[in-house]
Design a protein around this motif. Structure first.
Motif, mmCIF file in Angstrom:
data_model
loop_
_atom_site.group_PDB
_atom_site.id
_atom_site.type_symbol
_atom_site.label_atom_id
_atom_site.label_comp_id
_atom_site.label_asym_id
_atom_site.label_seq_id
_atom_site.Cartn_x
_atom_site.Cartn_y
_atom_site.Cartn_z
ATOM 1 N N SER A 172 -33.564 35.740 39.462
ATOM 2 C CA SER A 172 -33.867 34.525 38.811
ATOM 3 C C SER A 172 -33.243 34.458 37.166
ATOM 4 C CB SER A 172 -35.347 33.220 38.931
ATOM 5 O OG SER A 172 -36.014 33.978 38.052
ATOM 6 N N ASP A 179 -35.019 32.593 35.097
ATOM 7 C CA ASP A 179 -35.752 32.105 34.417
ATOM 8 C C ASP A 179 -36.622 33.376 33.878
ATOM 9 O OD1 ASP A 179 -36.390 29.304 34.919
ATOM 10 O OD2 ASP A 179 -35.668 30.124 36.413
ATOM 11 N N LEU A 214 -38.938 33.319 30.702
ATOM 12 C CA LEU A 214 -39.870 32.182 31.402
ATOM 13 C C LEU A 214 -40.586 32.833 32.335
ATOM 14 C CD1 LEU A 214 -36.920 29.450 30.401
ATOM 15 C CD2 LEU A 214 -38.402 30.589 29.315
ATOM 16 N N GLU A 215 -40.638 33.444 33.496
ATOM 17 C CA GLU A 215 -41.115 33.687 34.103
ATOM 18 C C GLU A 215 -41.340 35.289 34.070
ATOM 19 O OE1 GLU A 215 -38.905 33.838 37.816
ATOM 20 O OE2 GLU A 215 -39.160 31.915 38.765
ATOM 21 N N ILE A 236 -32.246 25.172 29.258
ATOM 22 C CA ILE A 236 -33.991 25.664 28.290
ATOM 23 C C ILE A 236 -34.851 24.184 28.236
ATOM 24 C CG2 ILE A 236 -35.574 26.828 27.961
ATOM 25 C CD1 ILE A 236 -33.897 29.448 27.711
ATOM 26 N N ALA A 281 -34.903 22.542 32.051
ATOM 27 C CA ALA A 281 -35.859 22.221 32.429
ATOM 28 C C ALA A 281 -37.079 22.407 32.231
ATOM 29 C CB ALA A 281 -36.209 24.367 32.820
ATOM 30 N N GLU A 282 -37.380 22.562 31.008
ATOM 31 C CA GLU A 282 -39.177 22.884 30.398
ATOM 32 C C GLU A 282 -39.196 21.131 30.277
ATOM 33 O OE1 GLU A 282 -38.597 23.842 25.960
ATOM 34 O OE2 GLU A 282 -39.334 25.791 27.244
ATOM 35 N N THR A 299 -37.401 24.471 36.331
ATOM 36 C CA THR A 299 -36.881 25.719 36.389
ATOM 37 C C THR A 299 -35.263 25.971 35.700
ATOM 38 O OG1 THR A 299 -35.826 27.005 38.754
ATOM 39 C CG2 THR A 299 -38.245 27.805 38.261
ATOM 40 N N VAL A 300 -34.976 26.827 35.320
ATOM 41 C CA VAL A 300 -33.543 26.804 34.818
ATOM 42 C C VAL A 300 -32.943 27.238 36.184
ATOM 43 C CG1 VAL A 300 -31.722 28.613 33.736
ATOM 44 C CG2 VAL A 300 -34.048 27.660 32.123
ATOM 45 N N ASP A 301 -33.152 27.394 37.039
ATOM 46 C CA ASP A 301 -32.527 27.883 38.424
ATOM 47 C C ASP A 301 -32.621 26.476 39.078
ATOM 48 O OD1 ASP A 301 -31.588 30.561 38.208
ATOM 49 O OD2 ASP A 301 -33.638 31.500 38.795
#
Length: 146
Positions: free
Chosen positions: A60, A62, A67-68, A127, A130-131, A136-138
């Protein structure tokens, strides 16, 4: 975006795949200096290169961005053009462009450029979206479902 985390994740994925910077740049058909700068943590990838790297390493975006914490194996969709995806994203999240501008601090003119397809977002902008949307960014890029 923390470039050091991105550099660390990219290095880790390259190590696991048995690749060095020279081999990766040839496989991705990009400049060696580009890969070198990513690995040094001195250069932020474009959204397109971020997706290319994630697709290549089957991870991903992320995970690449830190982020993950886990690199879960998943199937990802092909990213649509961002001008198309941006309108879909607003609809899917039930948010107006005006509200997203206020939440993210991204200017109205920048989002108009995205909608018109005249500019693409930076990784930092994606980002931030997404936040604020708690996705998620995906998902923002159209690579995954919510």
């Amino acid at each position: 975006m923390k470039l050091s985390i991105f550099a660390e994740r990219l290095s880790e994925l390259m190590f696991e795949a048995g690749l060095n910077g020279h081999t990766l740049h040839k496989k991705l058909d990009c400049g060696y200096n580009t890969i070198y700068r990513y690995l040094q943590g001195t250069h932020e990838p474009t959204v397109e290169m971020l997706v290319t790297l994630a697709d290549f390493f089957v991870c991903s975006t992320d995970f690449l961005l830190g982020l993950e914490n886990e690199n879960y194996s998943r199937d990802f969709e092909k990213c649509p053009p961002f001008d198309t995806r941006f309108s879909e994203l607003l609809t899917q999240c039930g948010i107006s462009q005006y509200r997203l501008e206020k939440l993210t601090g991204i200017s109205h003119s920048t989002m108009v450029y995205w909608k018109n397809g005249t500019k693409r977002p930076t990784v930092d902008s994606v980002i931030r979206i997404a936040e604020k949307l708690n996705v998620t960014v995906d998902f923002v890029l159209g690579r995954s479902k919510p």
